[in-house]
Design an enzyme around this catalytic site. Structure first.
Site, PDB file in Angstrom:
ATOM      1  N   ASP A  18       0.854  -1.181   0.000  1.00  0.00           N
ATOM      2  CA  ASP A  18       0.000   0.000   0.000  1.00  0.00           C
ATOM      3  C   ASP A  18       0.888   1.228   0.000  1.00  0.00           C
ATOM      4  O   ASP A  18       1.863   1.304   0.763  1.00  0.00           O
ATOM      5  CB  ASP A  18      -0.909   0.020   1.233  1.00  0.00           C
ATOM      6  CG  ASP A  18      -2.023  -1.019   1.147  1.00  0.00           C
ATOM      7  OD1 ASP A  18      -2.165  -1.658   0.079  1.00  0.00           O
ATOM      8  OD2 ASP A  18      -2.754  -1.181   2.131  1.00  0.00           O
ATOM      9  N   ASP A  34     -15.191  -3.792  -1.131  1.00  0.00           N
ATOM     10  CA  ASP A  34     -14.775  -3.512   0.241  1.00  0.00           C
ATOM     11  C   ASP A  34     -16.020  -3.233   1.075  1.00  0.00           C
ATOM     12  O   ASP A  34     -16.877  -2.445   0.673  1.00  0.00           O
ATOM     13  CB  ASP A  34     -13.844  -2.298   0.273  1.00  0.00           C
ATOM     14  CG  ASP A  34     -12.661  -2.459  -0.666  1.00  0.00           C
ATOM     15  OD1 ASP A  34     -12.129  -3.580  -0.748  1.00  0.00           O
ATOM     16  OD2 ASP A  34     -12.278  -1.474  -1.317  1.00  0.00           O
TER      17      ASP A  34
END
Length: 237
Positions: free
Chosen positions: A8, A130
């Protein structure tokens, strides 16, 4: 079972969030390219990259880092975060990125999704779902919706996606195990290539996901904190 390390990116650095909270950022490596090379050296064939800055603002911010990872490794790269127009898709694909991950745009601009999947081929795209407390979250997990998991998956299937990554935000970055009930539920709803993400922190978690029929598992913080060693799980069949 494919085990996929995660990178990330915020400000060009390799970080991890806790439950998607941008106020809970842990820095793990100033050089994401070296981190990707480390994962490759330890057996990884794939890498999952998210431009967290891009996800937040809706445009690529860490593109050069992602391109350098692709250029300097032999890893199969899947990446997402802020990919919301055709020019950005073209930019990533022309740079050799193997899979483009689309998330928020699936629900905000499905016509665009249809267009790029027809233009570049649906096999180049992965849907990202998500969720938290049973409902889909958008825009880098900052935006709450009333879209249920089931509704989200029906939309993803309707658009023709053959690959799906799902993340239970509640478990993400907590190192306390995966939401296996969600894994079973989503496996029943989606018949394509399914990747689990969120809270995967042990070899047992990965074996259990495999038994459910999950095709791949994304592992993040557990690798960075050495709770899980990539070389010990990369070859689980």
């Amino acid at each position: 079972m494919i085990v996929i390390p995660a990178i990330d990116l915020i400000d060009g650095k390799c970080v991890r969030l806790t439950q998607g909270d941008y106020n809970q950022v842990q820095l793990f490596n100033l050089d994401p390219v070296e981190q990707a090379k480390f994962f490759e050296k330890n057996g990884a064939k794939y890498i999952h990259i998210v431009d967290l800055d891009g996800a937040k603002v809706g445009r690529p911010v860490n593109f050069e880092v992602i391109r350098n990872i692709k250029r300097t490794t032999c890893l199969t790269v899947e990446c997402g975060g802020g990919i919301r127009d055709k020019a950005t898709v073209e930019l990533y694909i022309s740079s050799g990125i193997d899979y483009i991950i689309l998330g928020s745009v699936i629900f905000k601009n499905p016509d665009f999704v249809n267009e790029v999947m027809k233009m570049f081929g649906k096999e180049k795209f992965i849907a990202s779902l998500d969720f938290k407390d049973g409902f889909v979250k958008l825009s880098g997990w900052q935006e709450t919706t009333k879209i249920s998991i089931e509704e989200g998956i029906f939309k993803i299937k309707d658009l023709g996606f053959e690959r799906l990554i799902y993340t239970d935000i509640t478990t993400d970055g907590m190192l306390k195990g995966h939401n296996f009930e969600a894994a079973k539920y989503i496996r029943k709803l989606f018949g394509g290539f399914l990747t689990a993400s969120g809270g995967i922190s042990s070899k047992e978690d990965i074996i259990r996901l495999k038994s459910i029929g999950i095709d791949a598992a994304i592992v993040g913080k557990a690798l960075y904190t050495w709770q899980l060693k990539l070389e010990e799980v990369i070859n689980i069949l």
